[in-house]
Design a protein around this motif. Structure first.
Motif, short mmCIF file in Angstrom:
data_model
loop_
_atom_site.label_atom_id
_atom_site.label_comp_id
_atom_site.label_asym_id
_atom_site.label_seq_id
_atom_site.Cartn_x
_atom_site.Cartn_y
_atom_site.Cartn_z
N VAL A 57 -19.46 71.01 -7.56
CA VAL A 57 -18.19 71.02 -6.82
C VAL A 57 -18.31 71.88 -5.56
CG1 VAL A 57 -15.75 71.57 -6.95
CG2 VAL A 57 -16.91 70.64 -8.95
N ALA A 58 -18.96 73.03 -5.64
CA ALA A 58 -18.97 73.97 -4.52
C ALA A 58 -19.72 73.41 -3.32
CB ALA A 58 -19.56 75.30 -4.95
N VAL A 59 -20.84 72.70 -3.55
CA VAL A 59 -21.63 72.22 -2.41
C VAL A 59 -20.88 71.14 -1.62
CG1 VAL A 59 -23.85 72.78 -3.44
CG2 VAL A 59 -22.82 70.54 -3.88
N GLN A 60 -19.78 70.63 -2.17
CA GLN A 60 -18.97 69.68 -1.41
C GLN A 60 -18.34 70.34 -0.20
OE1 GLN A 60 -18.33 66.42 -2.14
NE2 GLN A 60 -18.82 66.12 -4.28
N PHE A 61 -18.10 71.65 -0.27
CA PHE A 61 -17.35 72.35 0.77
C PHE A 61 -18.22 73.30 1.60
CE2 PHE A 61 -14.67 71.66 -3.00
CZ PHE A 61 -13.75 70.77 -2.46
N THR A 62 -19.47 73.49 1.22
CA THR A 62 -20.33 74.39 1.99
C THR A 62 -20.77 73.70 3.28
OG1 THR A 62 -22.23 73.61 0.71
CG2 THR A 62 -21.16 75.65 -0.01
N GLY A 63 -21.21 74.53 4.23
CA GLY A 63 -21.61 74.00 5.53
C GLY A 63 -23.05 74.25 5.88
N ASP A 64 -23.90 74.37 4.87
CA ASP A 64 -25.31 74.66 5.17
C ASP A 64 -26.25 73.67 4.49
OD1 ASP A 64 -24.69 75.58 2.62
OD2 ASP A 64 -26.06 77.28 2.71
N TRP A 65 -25.89 72.38 4.50
CA TRP A 65 -26.81 71.36 4.02
C TRP A 65 -27.99 71.20 4.99
CZ3 TRP A 65 -26.72 67.63 -0.08
CH2 TRP A 65 -25.74 67.88 -1.04
N GLU A 66 -27.71 71.40 6.25
CA GLU A 66 -28.77 71.38 7.26
C GLU A 66 -28.43 72.45 8.29
OE1 GLU A 66 -30.91 68.22 10.35
OE2 GLU A 66 -29.60 67.50 8.74
N THR A 67 -29.38 73.30 8.60
CA THR A 67 -29.12 74.42 9.49
C THR A 67 -30.24 74.56 10.52
OG1 THR A 67 -30.24 75.99 8.02
CG2 THR A 67 -27.87 75.69 7.71
N GLY A 68 -29.92 75.23 11.62
CA GLY A 68 -30.90 75.50 12.66
C GLY A 68 -30.40 76.57 13.60
#
Length: 306
Positions: free
Chosen positions: A66-77
């Motif tokens: 559930v939590a990874v639905q709302f996180t913003g770091d699936w891809e970072t740079g």
């Protein structure tokens, strides 16, 4: 003030990794965990350890899904560059520029080195959403009206629908499918817990394998954006390169854990059922069944027959 209104940032900014939704999910699952820890002393013997291990592992799987639905770091740079700060100005600033891609949108971060430059505090973090019910182009237009720094607008422009890069369509579609697949994995996780509690152990193991498979499918869906040609995000000679972030690798780890746990349950069902029942605290029930089938004979009646 301009006519009694702040000219910049009239609304609260959004954090680039954790937001309110993520915190709510974590608090809910922590409440379940604490409630179980309160009642765990009532479980006797070695079963207490088995119950603790099963419940905590199950809660970890659920909170990650559930939590990874709302996180913003699936891809970072991140990239460090000397770049222009505002439009129609020749002033250059040295800053770290970050891009954080989630399933529901992107966050663009701008942090000066040092933070105070050109008589301003350079510490920005802007969120641009593309989830259902959100208009990315409208959020970008609002950023233009608020006068956001040029590096943030430059990165955000790459993801607009009018951009020739087509990055908006690629990330938005892959993010939607990844999110939908994760919600299916959450449903199968609930079903697996119900099957384990019935108990139908082998079918619970099958559903745990299905949960892991859907989590892997969500990663494959998000990874499709890497197969297409990406527009370079360049600041002078520096190029912003992105890679998979913490949420991606965390989902991969939990998905593999579900697959391994499901395969282990199914294997034990066919090769060592007693060990599986011991881990799920079912041997006492079996012993009670044996006790119910015992026959007690009154010796008085036996003597009369003799």
């Amino acid at each position: 003030l301009f006519d009694g209104i702040y000219p910049f940032y009239p609304q609260q900014r959004k954090a680039f990794v954790f937001d309110v939704s993520t915190i709510i999910v974590i608090v809910v699952f922590l409440t379940f965990a604490c409630s179980f820890l309160v009642i765990i002393p009532g479980i006797r013997g070695r079963a207490r350890l088995y119950w603790t291990l099963r419940v905590l592992l199950s809660l970890v799987v659920g909170v990650v899904i559930v939590a990874v639905q709302f996180t913003g770091d699936w891809e970072t740079g991140w990239v460090k560059a000397n770049t222009s700060y505002k439009s129609f100005s020749s002033a250059l600033v040295n800053a770290d520029i970050g891009l954080h891609v989630g399933l529901a949108g992107v966050n663009v971060t701008l942090m000066g080195n040092p933070v105070n430059q050109v008589n301003e505090t350079i510490n920005y973090n802007e969120h641009f959403a593309w989830s259902f019910g959100a208009d990315y182009d409208h959020s970008y237009s609002e950023g233009l009206e608020r006068g956001l720094p040029s590096p943030i607008l430059y990165v955000a422009e790459k993801f607009t629908t009018q951009s020739p890069c087509s990055m908006h369509r690629q990330y938005r579609i892959s993010g939607h499918y990844a999110s939908a697949t994760l919600w299916v994995a959450f449903c199968t996780w609930l079903i697996s817990n119900m099957l384990f509690s019935m108990p139908v152990l082998v079918y619970g193991g099958y559903m745990l394998m299905v949960t892991g498979a859907f989590m892997i499918f969500s990663l494959l869906s998000f990874s499709t954006v890497r197969n297409s040609l990406m527009c370079p995000i360049q600041f002078g000679t520096a190029i912003l390169h992105t890679g998979y972030g913490g949420s991606f690798w965390l989902t991969l780890a939990i998905g593999l854990l579900c697959l391994v746990a499901g395969i282990t349950v199914v294997a034990l069902h066919f090769f060592n059922l007693d060990l599986l029942k011991t881990f799920f605290d079912l041997r006492e029930d079996k012993a009670e069944e044996y006790q119910m089938t015992e026959v007690h004979v009154n010796p008085h009646f036996v003597n009369e027959e003799l």
